[in-house]
Design an enzyme around this catalytic site. Structure first.
Site, PDB file in Angstrom:
ATOM      1  N   PHE A 158       0.838  -1.204   0.000  1.00 32.24           N
ATOM      2  CA  PHE A 158       0.000   0.000   0.000  1.00 32.24           C
ATOM      3  C   PHE A 158       0.870   1.250   0.000  1.00 32.24           C
ATOM      4  O   PHE A 158       0.788   2.103   0.883  1.00 32.24           O
ATOM      5  CB  PHE A 158      -0.906  -0.042   1.237  1.00 32.24           C
ATOM      6  N   ARG A 160       2.752   4.203  -2.924  1.00 32.35           N
ATOM      7  CA  ARG A 160       2.231   5.213  -3.865  1.00 32.35           C
ATOM      8  C   ARG A 160       1.259   4.595  -4.875  1.00 32.35           C
ATOM      9  O   ARG A 160       0.118   5.049  -5.023  1.00 32.35           O
ATOM     10  CB  ARG A 160       3.400   5.883  -4.609  1.00 32.35           C
ATOM     11  N   SER A 180       0.218  -4.642   3.776  1.00 31.60           N
ATOM     12  CA  SER A 180       1.478  -3.972   3.454  1.00 31.60           C
ATOM     13  C   SER A 180       2.438  -4.168   4.611  1.00 31.60           C
ATOM     14  O   SER A 180       2.027  -4.541   5.713  1.00 31.60           O
ATOM     15  CB  SER A 180       1.210  -2.483   3.217  1.00 31.60           C
ATOM     16  N   THR A 182       4.062  -1.939   6.331  1.00 34.68           N
ATOM     17  CA  THR A 182       3.751  -1.003   7.405  1.00 34.68           C
ATOM     18  C   THR A 182       2.295  -0.570   7.264  1.00 34.68           C
ATOM     19  O   THR A 182       1.840  -0.289   6.154  1.00 34.68           O
ATOM     20  CB  THR A 182       4.626   0.279   7.251  1.00 34.68           C
ATOM     21  N   ARG A 241       6.447  -6.655 -10.164  1.00 33.69           N
ATOM     22  CA  ARG A 241       7.555  -7.320 -10.850  1.00 33.69           C
ATOM     23  C   ARG A 241       7.151  -8.768 -11.084  1.00 33.69           C
ATOM     24  O   ARG A 241       6.492  -9.364 -10.230  1.00 33.69           O
ATOM     25  CB  ARG A 241       8.846  -7.287 -10.016  1.00 33.69           C
ATOM     26  N   GLU A 270      12.053 -10.877 -19.120  1.00 30.50           N
ATOM     27  CA  GLU A 270      11.520  -9.904 -20.093  1.00 30.50           C
ATOM     28  C   GLU A 270      12.562  -9.644 -21.167  1.00 30.50           C
ATOM     29  O   GLU A 270      13.726  -9.406 -20.814  1.00 30.50           O
ATOM     30  CB  GLU A 270      11.134  -8.610 -19.364  1.00 30.50           C
ATOM     31  N   HIS A 288       5.231  -4.850 -20.084  1.00 26.17           N
ATOM     32  CA  HIS A 288       5.812  -3.954 -19.068  1.00 26.17           C
ATOM     33  C   HIS A 288       5.650  -2.475 -19.486  1.00 26.17           C
ATOM     34  O   HIS A 288       6.639  -1.774 -19.703  1.00 26.17           O
ATOM     35  CB  HIS A 288       7.300  -4.290 -18.828  1.00 26.17           C
TER      36      HIS A 288
END
Ligand code: NAP
Ligand code: GLV
Length: 334
Positions: A158, A160, A180, A182, A241, A270, A288
């Site tokens: 959680f 940006r 998350s 934190t 990712r 990739e 991507h």
């Protein structure tokens, strides 16, 4: 004399123009990444390096770079860079946070909608002439998908982009839960999101969107065990990712119906090719392109330039990743 920078791919011109005032630029113009031996040779003579997610900056490369003082990553994620190795050598590493947040959240949400409403499959049906051939104009049971309103979106990571994804989902009337590292009480209040443990998130979500960085802790965070905990109607979106998900386990889950679908922008390798995955109709794939808007890519070029310029002026770059490096070496080429 200006310090030398090697830029491993063409980046938007706005960044180049800013950088060239302070640096002598060598630019790798081939769209393919410079071969490993070329990169190893180039870093021998440069003071600065601009890298992409596909450029591996490991112990061997750093050992080969006696003059290197700063690596400006043209991305927010930096799992391709050995941060510890750079820090102990006094090499500054910077990234490009924030400017690509909305673009990446837009793409994640676009994948979510595309899988839920079977957009790509439907497009192929029309384009291939199958629709015409079927002679079925409109049918109540044709291309049924999943609605979003009232459904639960589980966000893993959680930060940006995770929060930006949650804000988009709010507009669609979804319930937001998140897991998350934190807990984020302020964002919880602002977005009306509920913190849950990882297992609860896997069990309760109708949609799961991954937004963690790739680290030792998040490698294959989603594997067979986690996929089996998800609902059979769950749709997994990965714009973080590729290696955060165990691809083989995901293919098995999609084929055997443990979950309903997936939208993937990132892959364990990739570029990626896998016929077994490509045959599945319940996946939507992208190469991507999370940050691939004109605005985001120009913003990234500007941040790369700002970081390089601040460093050249002897200032701590605004997007320094390895903050401890300042204890090892002062910024600048002096
Ligand atoms: P961010 O703001 O740092 O958010 C990452 C979040 O993940 C943070 O809240 C962090 O927790 C959390 N996290 C880290 N390790 C965790 C763990 N082991 N378990 C649970 N949560 C964990 O980064 P961002 O700007 O949102 O970017 C996120 C990632 O998206 C990047 O690292 C990159 O890999 C990927 N990305 C992909 C594209 C694309 O083109 N597809 C574009 C941009 C970014 P804390 O708050 O405690 O640090
Ligand atoms: C892209 O994948 C990024 O991390 O910016």
């Amino acid at each position: 004399m200006k310090p030398k920078v090697f830029i491993t791919r063409q980046i938007p011109e706005n960044g180049i123009k800013m950088i060239e005032e302070f640096y002598e630029i060598e630019l790798w113009e081939d769209p393919k990444a410079p071969p490993r031996e070329v990169l190893l040779e180039k870093v021998r003579e440069v003071d600065a390096l601009v890298t992409l997610v596909t450029d591996k900056v490991d112990e061997e490369l750093l050992e080969n770079a006696p003059r290197l003082r700063i690596i400006a990553q043209y991305a927010v994620g930096y799992d391709n860079i050995d941060i510890e190795g750079a820090t102990k050598r006094g090499i500054y590493v910077t990234n490009t946070p924030g400017v690509l947040t909305d673009a990446t959240a837009d793409l994640a949400f676009a994948l979510l909608l595309s899988v839920a409403r079977r957009i790509v499959e439907a497009d192929a049906f029309v384009r291939s002439g199958e629709w015409k051939k079927s002679e079925v104009g409109w049918h109540p049971l044709m291309f049924l998908g999943y609605g979003l309103k009232g459904k639960t979106l589980g966000i893993v990571g959680f930060g940006r982009i995770g929060q930006a994804m949650a804000k988009r989902a709010r507009g669609f009337g979804m319930r937001i839960i998140y897991y998350s590292r934190t807990r984020k009480p302020e964002a919880e209040k602002e977005i009306d999101a509920e913190y849950v443990d990882f297992e609860t998130l896997l069990k309760e979500s109708d949609f799961i969107s991954l937004h963690v960085p790739l680290t030792k802790e998040t490698y294959h965070l989603i594997g067979e065990k986690e996929l089996k905990l998800m609902k059979p109607n769950a749709i997994l979106i990965n714009t973080s990712r590729g290696a955060v998900v165990d691809t083989n386990a995901l293919i098995k889950a999609l084929k055997e119906g443990w979950i309903a679908g997936a939208g993937l922008d990132v892959f364990e390798e990739e570029p990626y090719y896998n016929e077994e995955l490509f045959k599945l109709k319940n996946v939507v794939l992208a190469p991507h392109i999370g940050s691939a808007t004109h605005e985001a890519r120009e913003g990234m070029a500007e941040l790369v330039a700002k970081n390089l310029i601040a460093f050249a002026k002897g200032e701590v770059p605004p997007n320094l990743v390895n903050k401890d490096v300042v204890k090892i070496r002062k910024p600048g080429f002096g």
